[in-house]
Design a protein around this motif. Structure first.
Motif, short mmCIF file in Angstrom:
data_model
loop_
_atom_site.label_atom_id
_atom_site.label_comp_id
_atom_site.label_asym_id
_atom_site.label_seq_id
_atom_site.Cartn_x
_atom_site.Cartn_y
_atom_site.Cartn_z
N ARG A 44 0.87 -1.19 0.00
CA ARG A 44 0.00 0.00 0.00
C ARG A 44 0.89 1.22 0.00
O ARG A 44 1.69 1.40 0.93
CB ARG A 44 -0.89 -0.01 1.24
N VAL A 45 0.75 2.06 -1.02
CA VAL A 45 1.67 3.18 -1.19
C VAL A 45 0.93 4.47 -1.49
O VAL A 45 -0.09 4.46 -2.20
CB VAL A 45 2.71 2.87 -2.29
N LEU A 46 1.43 5.56 -0.95
CA LEU A 46 0.87 6.89 -1.16
C LEU A 46 1.84 7.74 -1.96
O LEU A 46 3.04 7.79 -1.64
CB LEU A 46 0.62 7.58 0.19
N ASP A 47 1.33 8.41 -2.99
CA ASP A 47 2.09 9.45 -3.68
C ASP A 47 1.65 10.77 -3.06
O ASP A 47 0.55 11.27 -3.33
CB ASP A 47 1.80 9.39 -5.18
N GLY A 67 -2.22 -4.56 -4.86
CA GLY A 67 -1.75 -3.46 -4.03
C GLY A 67 -2.70 -2.28 -4.05
O GLY A 67 -3.68 -2.24 -4.81
N VAL A 68 -2.40 -1.31 -3.20
CA VAL A 68 -3.19 -0.09 -3.11
C VAL A 68 -2.29 1.09 -3.45
O VAL A 68 -1.20 1.23 -2.89
CB VAL A 68 -3.78 0.11 -1.70
N VAL A 69 -2.74 1.93 -4.40
CA VAL A 69 -2.02 3.14 -4.78
C VAL A 69 -2.97 4.32 -4.60
O VAL A 69 -4.10 4.28 -5.09
CB VAL A 69 -1.54 3.08 -6.24
N ALA A 70 -2.51 5.34 -3.89
CA ALA A 70 -3.32 6.55 -3.73
C ALA A 70 -2.43 7.75 -4.01
O ALA A 70 -1.25 7.77 -3.66
CB ALA A 70 -3.89 6.64 -2.32
N GLY A 71 -3.02 8.76 -4.62
CA GLY A 71 -2.34 10.03 -4.86
C GLY A 71 -3.09 11.13 -4.15
O GLY A 71 -4.31 11.25 -4.30
N ALA A 82 -4.20 15.03 -13.82
CA ALA A 82 -3.90 13.60 -13.67
C ALA A 82 -5.02 12.74 -14.25
O ALA A 82 -4.77 11.74 -14.93
CB ALA A 82 -3.69 13.27 -12.20
N THR A 83 -6.25 13.16 -14.02
CA THR A 83 -7.40 12.42 -14.54
C THR A 83 -7.44 12.51 -16.07
O THR A 83 -7.67 11.50 -16.75
CB THR A 83 -8.70 12.97 -13.92
N ARG A 84 -7.20 13.70 -16.61
CA ARG A 84 -7.19 13.84 -18.09
C ARG A 84 -6.12 12.96 -18.72
O ARG A 84 -6.30 12.44 -19.82
CB ARG A 84 -6.96 15.30 -18.48
N ALA A 85 -5.02 12.77 -18.00
CA ALA A 85 -3.94 11.91 -18.51
C ALA A 85 -4.23 10.43 -18.31
O ALA A 85 -3.44 9.59 -18.72
CB ALA A 85 -2.62 12.28 -17.84
N GLY A 86 -5.35 10.11 -17.67
CA GLY A 86 -5.74 8.72 -17.45
C GLY A 86 -5.06 8.06 -16.26
O GLY A 86 -5.21 6.86 -16.05
N ARG A 87 -4.35 8.83 -15.47
CA ARG A 87 -3.60 8.24 -14.37
C ARG A 87 -4.47 7.87 -13.18
O ARG A 87 -4.03 7.13 -12.29
CB ARG A 87 -2.45 9.17 -13.96
N HIS A 88 -5.70 8.37 -13.16
CA HIS A 88 -6.63 7.97 -12.11
C HIS A 88 -6.94 6.48 -12.17
O HIS A 88 -7.40 5.89 -11.19
CB HIS A 88 -7.93 8.78 -12.21
N ARG A 89 -6.67 5.84 -13.31
CA ARG A 89 -6.90 4.41 -13.43
C ARG A 89 -5.84 3.59 -12.71
O ARG A 89 -6.00 2.40 -12.48
CB ARG A 89 -6.97 4.01 -14.90
N GLU A 90 -4.72 4.24 -12.36
CA GLU A 90 -3.62 3.54 -11.68
C GLU A 90 -3.72 3.61 -10.16
O GLU A 90 -3.06 2.84 -9.46
CB GLU A 90 -2.27 4.15 -12.12
N GLY A 91 -4.52 4.55 -9.66
CA GLY A 91 -4.67 4.70 -8.21
C GLY A 91 -5.71 5.74 -7.89
O GLY A 91 -6.05 6.58 -8.73
N GLY A 92 -6.23 5.70 -6.69
CA GLY A 92 -7.22 6.67 -6.27
C GLY A 92 -6.60 8.04 -6.08
O GLY A 92 -5.48 8.15 -5.59
N LEU A 93 -7.32 9.07 -6.46
CA LEU A 93 -6.86 10.45 -6.30
C LEU A 93 -7.71 11.13 -5.23
O LEU A 93 -8.93 11.01 -5.23
CB LEU A 93 -6.99 11.22 -7.63
N LEU A 94 -7.04 11.85 -4.36
CA LEU A 94 -7.72 12.47 -3.23
C LEU A 94 -7.24 13.90 -3.07
O LEU A 94 -6.03 14.14 -2.98
CB LEU A 94 -7.44 11.66 -1.96
#
Length: 199
Positions: A44-47, A67-71, A82-94
């Protein structure tokens, strides 16, 4: 820097849409830094201060589907990019403040923080907050895709002795904040300090 984050939000909001265009070649440096975290499948990792989410794809690749990925970022415009770049599919954005994370204590295995330390209003206290959410023995990566000298030259300034990212300053700062620095690299091509959360 004061605890009023308005300046940081204004700075990054104005630059969010073109951020990735300004730094199009940083991907390999992010991937290499993530590799140095030695994440395992299921971690479980946080950016922290994820910006446009450039670290999210290599973080997801490292921890796998289990695993869990959050930004987390303070600036809505960066998360939108980040969402426009499609990166929200790699981890949750908060949308949240890394100085007061809405996460349980010891709930993560690692924190990745690119370019974050210069924007922390109270570095020792704020790094302690990152330690709070990481399990004992978990890891922290403080990263920048170019080193201190190259960044200072880009910004038209000189490195000063009180630079938080200087090895002699950063090691003690981390120690006061619940971390033990295990590795330090400051080259033109990247800056990467790794630390382990003390028990």
């Amino acid at each position: 820097m004061s605890d009023d984050h308005t300046h940081v939000q204004e700075f990054f909001s104005a630059r969010a849409a073109a951020w990735d265009d300004r730094f199009p070649d940083d991907g390999p440096a992010y991937a290499a830094a993530v590799a140095d975290l030695d994440l395992r499948p299921g971690d479980r990792v946080l950016d922290a201060g994820c910006g446009t989410g450039r670290a999210l794809p290599p973080l997801r690749a490292a921890v796998g589907p289990s695993g869990v990925v959050a930004g987390v970022d303070l600036t809505a415009a960066m998360l939108a990019a980040a969402t426009r770049a499609g990166r929200h599919r790699e981890g949750g954005l908060l949308l949240a403040d890394v100085t007061a994370l809405p996460l349980r204590s010891e709930s993560l295995d690692a924190v990745f923080a690119a370019g974050l330390i210069a924007h922390l209003p109270r570095p020792a206290e704020n790094l302690r907050e990152l330690a709070r959410v990481v399990r004992p023995g978990g890891t922290l990566a403080l990263f920048h895709p170019i080193g201190r000298a190259a960044l200072a030259a880009r910004q038209g300034r000189r490195i000063t002795p009180d630079d938080l990212r200087a090895e002699g300053n950063l090691g003690p700062l981390l120690a006061r904040s619940g971390w033990r620095m295990t590795s330090y690299v400051d080259e033109d091509a990247r800056f990467l300090a790794l630390a382990v959360r003390a028990d």
